[in-house]
Enzyme design. Sequence first.
Site, PDB file in Angstrom:
ATOM      1  N   THR A  22       0.850  -1.202   0.000  1.00 54.11           N
ATOM      2  CA  THR A  22       0.000   0.000   0.000  1.00 54.11           C
ATOM      3  C   THR A  22       0.881   1.245   0.000  1.00 54.11           C
ATOM      4  O   THR A  22       0.636   2.194  -0.761  1.00 54.11           O
ATOM      5  CB  THR A  22      -0.916   0.010   1.234  1.00 54.11           C
ATOM      6  N   GLN A  54      -6.197  -2.039  -2.470  1.00 56.60           N
ATOM      7  CA  GLN A  54      -5.555  -0.772  -2.125  1.00 56.60           C
ATOM      8  C   GLN A  54      -4.708  -0.252  -3.283  1.00 56.60           C
ATOM      9  O   GLN A  54      -3.884  -0.987  -3.836  1.00 56.60           O
ATOM     10  CB  GLN A  54      -4.681  -0.923  -0.876  1.00 56.60           C
ATOM     11  N   GLN A 103     -10.112   2.364  -3.401  1.00 58.02           N
ATOM     12  CA  GLN A 103      -9.705   2.082  -2.026  1.00 58.02           C
ATOM     13  C   GLN A 103      -8.344   2.723  -1.748  1.00 58.02           C
ATOM     14  O   GLN A 103      -7.393   2.558  -2.523  1.00 58.02           O
ATOM     15  CB  GLN A 103      -9.632   0.577  -1.783  1.00 58.02           C
ATOM     16  N   ASP A 104      -8.269   3.480  -0.643  1.00 55.25           N
ATOM     17  CA  ASP A 104      -7.009   4.110  -0.197  1.00 55.25           C
ATOM     18  C   ASP A 104      -6.490   5.149  -1.195  1.00 55.25           C
ATOM     19  O   ASP A 104      -5.298   5.170  -1.514  1.00 55.25           O
ATOM     20  CB  ASP A 104      -5.932   3.048   0.046  1.00 55.25           C
ATOM     21  N   ASP A 160     -12.060   3.582   2.828  1.00 48.81           N
ATOM     22  CA  ASP A 160     -10.940   4.204   3.558  1.00 48.81           C
ATOM     23  C   ASP A 160     -10.161   5.166   2.660  1.00 48.81           C
ATOM     24  O   ASP A 160      -8.930   5.204   2.705  1.00 48.81           O
ATOM     25  CB  ASP A 160      -9.990   3.134   4.096  1.00 48.81           C
ATOM     26  N   ARG A 185     -14.061   4.819   9.857  1.00 46.37           N
ATOM     27  CA  ARG A 185     -13.938   3.697  10.780  1.00 46.37           C
ATOM     28  C   ARG A 185     -12.548   3.716  11.385  1.00 46.37           C
ATOM     29  O   ARG A 185     -11.590   4.242  10.788  1.00 46.37           O
ATOM     30  CB  ARG A 185     -14.220   2.370  10.073  1.00 46.37           C
ATOM     31  N   TRP A 207      -9.169   2.685  12.076  1.00 48.64           N
ATOM     32  CA  TRP A 207      -8.089   1.821  11.619  1.00 48.64           C
ATOM     33  C   TRP A 207      -7.169   1.431  12.769  1.00 48.64           C
ATOM     34  O   TRP A 207      -6.690   0.293  12.855  1.00 48.64           O
ATOM     35  CB  TRP A 207      -7.318   2.548  10.518  1.00 48.64           C
TER      36      TRP A 207
END
Length: 555
Positions: free
Chosen positions: A316, A346, A368-369, A390, A458, A460
Site C-alpha cells: 500500500t 488498495q 480504495q485508499d 478508507d 472507521r 483503523w
Amino acid sequence: MASFLSKLCTASLLVMLFSSPCLAVVSSSVFNSPDTICNSTPYPSFCKSMLPNNRSGTIFDYGRISFHQSISTAKGFLSLLNQYLKSSSNLSQSTIGALQDCQFLAGLNQDFLINTLAIVNNTNSTLHSSQAEDLHSLLSAVITNQDTCLDGIQATFTASSIRNSLSEPIQNGTKAYSVSLGLFTNSWGTHVGFRSRWLRERKLTAFSNTQNQKTYGFFRRRMILQTTPVIGNVSVSQMVVVNPDGTGNFTTINDAVKVAPNNTKGSSYFVIYVVAGIYEEYVSIPSNKKYVMMIGDGINQTIITGNHSVADNWTTFNSATFAVVAQGFVAVNITFRNTAGAIQQQAVALRNGADLSAFYKCSFEGYQDTLYTHSLRQFYRECNIYGTIDFIFGNAAVVFQNCNIYSRLPLSGQFNTITAQGRTDPNQNTGTSIQGCSITASSDLASSNGTTKTYLGRPWKEYSRTVYMQSFIDSLIDPSGWHEWSGNFSLSTLYYAEFNNTGPGSNTSSRVTWPGYRVINESDAVTFTVSNFIIGDYWLNTTAVPYTGGFINQS
C-alpha cells in the site's frame, strides 16, 4: 533476536549520559525514580527497562536517555533490514517491497530522532511553543513510520521466518519511540497545549488570507515570460517548465525534480510548472528536495497518473502514483490519479509524509485508499477527493478545508468508508479535521440502486481521531454515521466528533453510541481549526494558499 534490545542499553551509555555536562540539573528540577517517571508513558514496564534503576534523575535526564536508546534502536533495526535486503535474491517482489519500505522509514526515523536530540540535548526547560510543536510532530511521525513498517510486514509475510524475526524488534521499537514521545510531552513539550488557550482568547469567526487566491494564474503567465515572480509572500529562487512537447525545460516531472536544490531552508521555492497534459509516471519527492512548489494548469488539465496496486504485489505504501516526504511541498491545480480500479484493492493516488505541506485546487482520484495522509502536518484547500473504502487514511495532523469529498460506487457487497485515521498513541498530535467540506455521492454512486452504505469513517488504529465540522453532509451517509473496524476494537479509545454540520446526512440523533464518539461544542471544536490543529498561521502564509484560521462564517 531476544538480545537485540538489550545490546542497545549498555553500562557505558548510561555512564556517558549521566556524566555529560549537558545533563546538569537546574535548581528547580525535581528528581524522581524511573518508577515515577515511567508512569507518564504508555508503556511503564518497557520504559523502566530502558532507564537505569539504581539512581534518581529528572524527567529531562531520562528523556535524553530514552532518545539515545531510540536512536540506537533505529540504527540497529536499519542494519538488520540491510542484511535481509543484501540476501534478497530468493524473495518475492512484495516481500522485497515491504523490506524496502521499512528501510526507508527506519532511515527517516533515525534522522528525526537525531534532529530531536540535538535540540533537547542542552536544555532542561520547556521549549518555545513552535519548536515544541515541530519536535512533537517529528516524534509522532517516528511512531507512525514504525507502525507502517509493521503493517507492511504483517500484510506481506504470512508465517515466514523473516516476519517472525522482525516482529519483535519492530514492536520493541514502537514501544521505545512511544516512551520517548511520552517523556518529551511531559518535559520539553509541556507548552504543546498552548494553542487551545491562545485560540480561545481570539474571536472565533472567519479570518482568511483570500488575497492570494488568484495569484497562481498571474504567476503562470509570468513564468512563461521567464521573469522572477513573487506569489503573495512567496519568493521563487528558480523555476522550470515541464512540457511533453519539448518546448519546456524538461519533458518529465521526475527530471524536473532531480534538478531541485537539496536541503533549502524555505526562504524561497523551487517552482515546477507542469503544462497541461497526461503524465504517466510515478513521482517521488525525497526528503532532501525541500520547498518545492508544483503548479499545473488545473484539475483534469495537468494529470499525473499510474495504476500500481496491492493486487499487483505492490505494498500500500509503495503503490502511490505520487509520493512526497520533502518538507514545505506545495501543489496547485493538479490531478493525482490511480486507475487500478476497485477490484485491485488498495491503490494510492497520493502519499504525503511531508511536513508543512499544502495542496490547493487539486484532485485525488482512486477507489480504495486514494489519499494517504501518512504523517506530519498537512493542509488541503478546495480539493476534490474521490474513492470508496478508507479513501482518506493515514496518521497526519491534517485539515481539509472547503473540499469536495465524493464517494464512488464500490464493488458489489462492499460499503464505503470515507476516512480511516491511524493514530496509535495517545500522545501523538495527529488526526483528521474536515472543515467546511461537501460530502456527496459521485455520479456513479448517485445513479446506482441506492443499496450501498456509506460511512464517515472507521477506526483503523486504537486512538483513531477524526472530526467533521461545518460541513455539508448529504443523504448518502448512513444515519449511524460511523462503522466499526472489527468488533469492539478501539470504540472506547477513538475520538470521533461532529460539530455544526448541515445537510440531510448531518442529523446525529441516530449516530453510534460508542464511548469515543461525541457531538462537540465550539470550545472543543476550536482545537481542530487550521490555526490550532496544524498551527497554520505560522506557515501557511508563506505558501500563498488561502485558508481560514478559525471557524468559517456560515451566516
